[in-house]
Design a protein around this motif. Structure first.
Motif, mmCIF file in Angstrom:
data_model
loop_
_atom_site.group_PDB
_atom_site.id
_atom_site.type_symbol
_atom_site.label_atom_id
_atom_site.label_comp_id
_atom_site.label_asym_id
_atom_site.label_seq_id
_atom_site.Cartn_x
_atom_site.Cartn_y
_atom_site.Cartn_z
ATOM 1 N N ALA A 250 43.444 54.234 37.488
ATOM 2 C CA ALA A 250 44.605 55.041 37.100
ATOM 3 C C ALA A 250 45.801 54.875 38.040
ATOM 4 N N HIS A 251 45.541 54.412 39.271
ATOM 5 C CA HIS A 251 46.621 54.376 40.263
ATOM 6 C C HIS A 251 46.957 52.994 40.812
ATOM 7 N N HIS A 252 46.103 51.998 40.579
ATOM 8 C CA HIS A 252 46.305 50.689 41.213
ATOM 9 C C HIS A 252 46.397 49.583 40.170
ATOM 10 N N LYS A 253 47.454 48.757 40.288
ATOM 11 C CA LYS A 253 47.598 47.617 39.395
ATOM 12 C C LYS A 253 46.589 46.542 39.763
ATOM 13 N N LEU A 254 46.185 45.789 38.749
ATOM 14 C CA LEU A 254 45.300 44.662 38.990
ATOM 15 C C LEU A 254 46.055 43.626 39.811
ATOM 16 N N SER A 255 45.445 43.155 40.878
ATOM 17 C CA SER A 255 46.158 42.244 41.770
ATOM 18 C C SER A 255 45.188 41.308 42.458
ATOM 19 N N LYS A 256 45.505 40.014 42.428
ATOM 20 C CA LYS A 256 44.687 39.023 43.131
ATOM 21 C C LYS A 256 44.696 39.310 44.633
ATOM 22 N N ARG A 257 45.830 39.830 45.099
ATOM 23 C CA ARG A 257 45.967 40.141 46.525
ATOM 24 C C ARG A 257 44.926 41.167 46.957
ATOM 25 N N ASN A 258 44.551 42.031 46.033
ATOM 26 C CA ASN A 258 43.554 43.061 46.330
ATOM 27 C C ASN A 258 42.136 42.620 45.994
ATOM 28 N N GLY A 259 41.991 41.323 45.715
ATOM 29 C CA GLY A 259 40.659 40.793 45.448
ATOM 30 C C GLY A 259 40.212 40.920 44.005
ATOM 31 N N ASP A 260 41.140 41.254 43.097
ATOM 32 C CA ASP A 260 40.766 41.378 41.687
ATOM 33 C C ASP A 260 40.643 39.992 41.066
ATOM 34 N N ALA A 261 39.831 39.907 40.033
ATOM 35 C CA ALA A 261 39.446 38.617 39.471
ATOM 36 C C ALA A 261 40.587 37.914 38.751
ATOM 37 N N SER A 262 40.681 36.611 38.969
ATOM 38 C CA SER A 262 41.568 35.755 38.185
ATOM 39 C C SER A 262 40.742 35.166 37.045
ATOM 40 N N PHE A 263 41.385 34.412 36.170
ATOM 41 C CA PHE A 263 40.667 33.759 35.069
ATOM 42 C C PHE A 263 39.583 32.832 35.626
ATOM 43 N N GLU A 264 39.930 32.066 36.663
ATOM 44 C CA GLU A 264 38.942 31.146 37.260
ATOM 45 C C GLU A 264 37.761 31.910 37.837
ATOM 46 N N ASP A 265 38.040 33.042 38.492
ATOM 47 C CA ASP A 265 36.964 33.856 39.065
ATOM 48 C C ASP A 265 36.005 34.323 37.976
ATOM 49 N N LEU A 266 36.569 34.803 36.874
ATOM 50 C CA LEU A 266 35.747 35.323 35.782
ATOM 51 C C LEU A 266 34.890 34.211 35.183
ATOM 52 N N MET A 267 35.456 33.016 35.050
ATOM 53 C CA MET A 267 34.686 31.888 34.525
ATOM 54 C C MET A 267 33.540 31.543 35.482
ATOM 55 N N GLU A 268 33.847 31.536 36.787
ATOM 56 C CA GLU A 268 32.827 31.212 37.787
ATOM 57 C C GLU A 268 31.715 32.261 37.815
ATOM 58 N N LYS A 269 32.063 33.494 37.475
ATOM 59 C CA LYS A 269 31.060 34.563 37.453
ATOM 60 C C LYS A 269 30.176 34.505 36.206
ATOM 61 N N GLY A 270 30.485 33.583 35.304
ATOM 62 C CA GLY A 270 29.620 33.423 34.144
ATOM 63 C C GLY A 270 30.105 34.116 32.891
ATOM 64 N N PHE A 271 31.380 34.499 32.869
ATOM 65 C CA PHE A 271 31.953 35.027 31.632
ATOM 66 C C PHE A 271 32.365 33.854 30.748
#
Length: 486
Positions: A250-271
């Motif tokens: 509710a208070h924080h935008k999704l941000s790669k800087r904060n360690g949130d997943a990018s498209f590549e990250d999600l693919m690597e995680k098996g999505f």
């Protein structure tokens, strides 16, 4: 170029990963164009040379290819309105900036960094929004020519009025009016000769015939300045579609800087790419129905940008996992086996029938990279506590678990044709013979075979995959373990 053709663009900067928000912008722009058989253009915005990252351009191209968001024009496929890389269009922007100077809509600014810092500090001290004070707008033509001839660095700034209002129409947020007193004289051409993001966008969107501009709502505040540029040139303003932010919570935008997943990250995680694209489409867009699973073709058919929400969208990883599980279950078993094979091989060295394992895992997998922790017990029986044999719902305890395993062992030893069915039938018969519920036989057996509380299959599936020799060995370990707590 047909004036009626809808033309959209995705204009990323080569600065690293493909963020979820960037991918959503690309997807929405693609869907808007393709819904009406329009053109989707890829343009690379590399005017901020310092932020460029090696290999980032390949990330952009690869992501577009992987997701199937095929662009009709771009640096790698060509087109009639190129170049499609902004650094290759440098002279174009300078020419247009000078046209604005000629008609009084822009001016040269020679202020030093020290002077600009002083203006900013004064604004902060007075509690006012920072704005350039138009100091250089009042320079005479002779002063300007002298400074340029002397080689003094300069930028070119937009000349915005300080009175009145500017109004623009957004397709999502409606009519928005701002006081011109709030508009800063933004820089159009930087001291290195490169255009700013804001100026290059306007010039390129016009020259490339862009009819619909899709971008994040954080650019709403800049839109009046864009509109004043369109008006200054006498150009038609494209339709603006500002998308709501994607939030982590509710208070924080999704941000790669904060360690949130990018498209590549999600693919690597098996999505799966299809699940990611489907989920991202629903982050801020309402299809107007209860349907949640959409192929790209269905998204093209159903997408109406007027149903994009104003409210921020929450990135719910649990929902994405659920959707990914749905996509995995829709895969042909052969395709699932192909995708799961690398995960099997990193976990298992024993001679296990991997085809049987895929039949077990296919309907029980949400994310591919969770496979190793689900199947690691097949490689080696983990250390586990005797307390795992106690299960309130199954009504098992140390005593009846030991009794069940001791009665199971000789029956299992006597099975000549070891399979799911033979183990199943023998254990069901044992439960009837002992006059107990199935769980009193099956929970201890599953615990002994796996050493885990949660497994992708039950006792019969596990026994079938482990084989007779390994299964009997584990049952004996379970019996010994239970005897020690008696």
């Amino acid at each position: 170029m047909n004036e009626k053709t809808i033309r959209t663009r995705f204009a990323p900067s080569p600065t690293g990963y493909m963020h979820v928000g960037n991918l959503r912008t690309a997807l929405y722009a693609y869907l808007i164009a393709k819904h009406d058989n329009g053109d989707f253009i890829l343009r690379i915005e590399d005017t901020d040379q310092e932020r460029q990252v090696d290999g980032a351009l390949d990330v952009i191209y690869n992501t577009m290819k992987i997701t199937g968001l095929q662009h009709d024009e771009g640096p790698d496929v060509g087109g009639n309105v190129g170049p499609y890389i902004q650094s290759q269009r440098k002279n174009i922007y300078l020419d247009y900036a000078k046209k604005l100077i000629d008609n009084g809509e822009a001016y040269y600014c020679f202020c030093t960094k020290d002077r600009l810092d002083m203006i900013r500090k004064n604004s902060e001290a007075l509690g006012r929004p920072h704005k350039y004070d138009k100091h250089c707008f009042h320079l005479s033509k002779e002063e300007i020519e002298e400074k340029i001839a002397s080689g003094i660095p300069y930028v070119i700034r937009q000349n915005n009025p300080s009175t009145g209002t500017t109004t623009f129409e957004d397709e999502i947020f409606g009519k928005i009016t701002v006081d011109n007193s709030e508009l800063d004289d933004m820089v159009l051409i930087k001291s290195d000769g490169f255009p700013t993001y804001n100026f290059a966008n306007v010039v390129d969107d016009h020259l490339m015939g862009i009819t619909h501009v899709v971008r994040g709502s954080e650019y709403l505040s800049s839109s009046p300045k864009y509109n004043r540029l369109y008006d200054a040139f006498g150009w038609d303003v494209p339709k603006y579609i500002h998308c709501p932010p994607i939030m982590k919570d509710a208070h924080h935008k999704l941000s790669k800087r904060n360690g949130d997943a990018s498209f590549e990250d999600l693919m690597e995680k098996g999505f799966l790419k299809e699940a990611i694209l489907n989920y991202i489409a629903l982050l801020g867009w309402n299809p107007g129905s209860t349907q949640e699973i959409f192929s790209l073709e269905e998204l093209i058919k159903n997408f109406d940008y007027k149903n994009i929400n104003k409210a921020p969208a929450i990135f719910d990883i649990t929902k994405l996992k659920w959707m990914n599980g749905e996509y995995i279950r829709m895969l042909p078993i052969e395709k699932f086996h192909e995708l799961a094979l690398p995960y099997y091989k990193e976990t298992l060295t024993k001679n296990i029938d991997l085809t049987k394992l895929s039949e077990l895992m296919h309907t029980r997998t949400e994310i591919l990279n969770e496979i190793p922790e689900q199947i690691d017990f097949l490689e080696a029986l983990p250390e586990y506590s005797s307390d795992m044999y106690i299960h309130k719902k199954m009504k098992t305890n140390y005593e009846n678990s030991l009794k069940s395993l001791e009665k199971s062992l000789p029956i299992l030893e006597n099975i000549s044709n070891w399979s799911f069915d033979t183990v199943h039938d023998s254990m069901m018969d044992l439960a009837k013979e002992m006059e107990v519920k199935n769980g009193i036989v099956l929970w201890p057996l599953r615990t002994a075979l796996s050493g885990k509380q949660f497994t992708p299959g039950g006792a019969f599936e596990i026994a079938d995959i482990l084989g007779k020799e390994e299964s009997l060995k584990r049952v004996k370990i379970g019996i010994d373990k239970l005897k020690q707590v008696q």
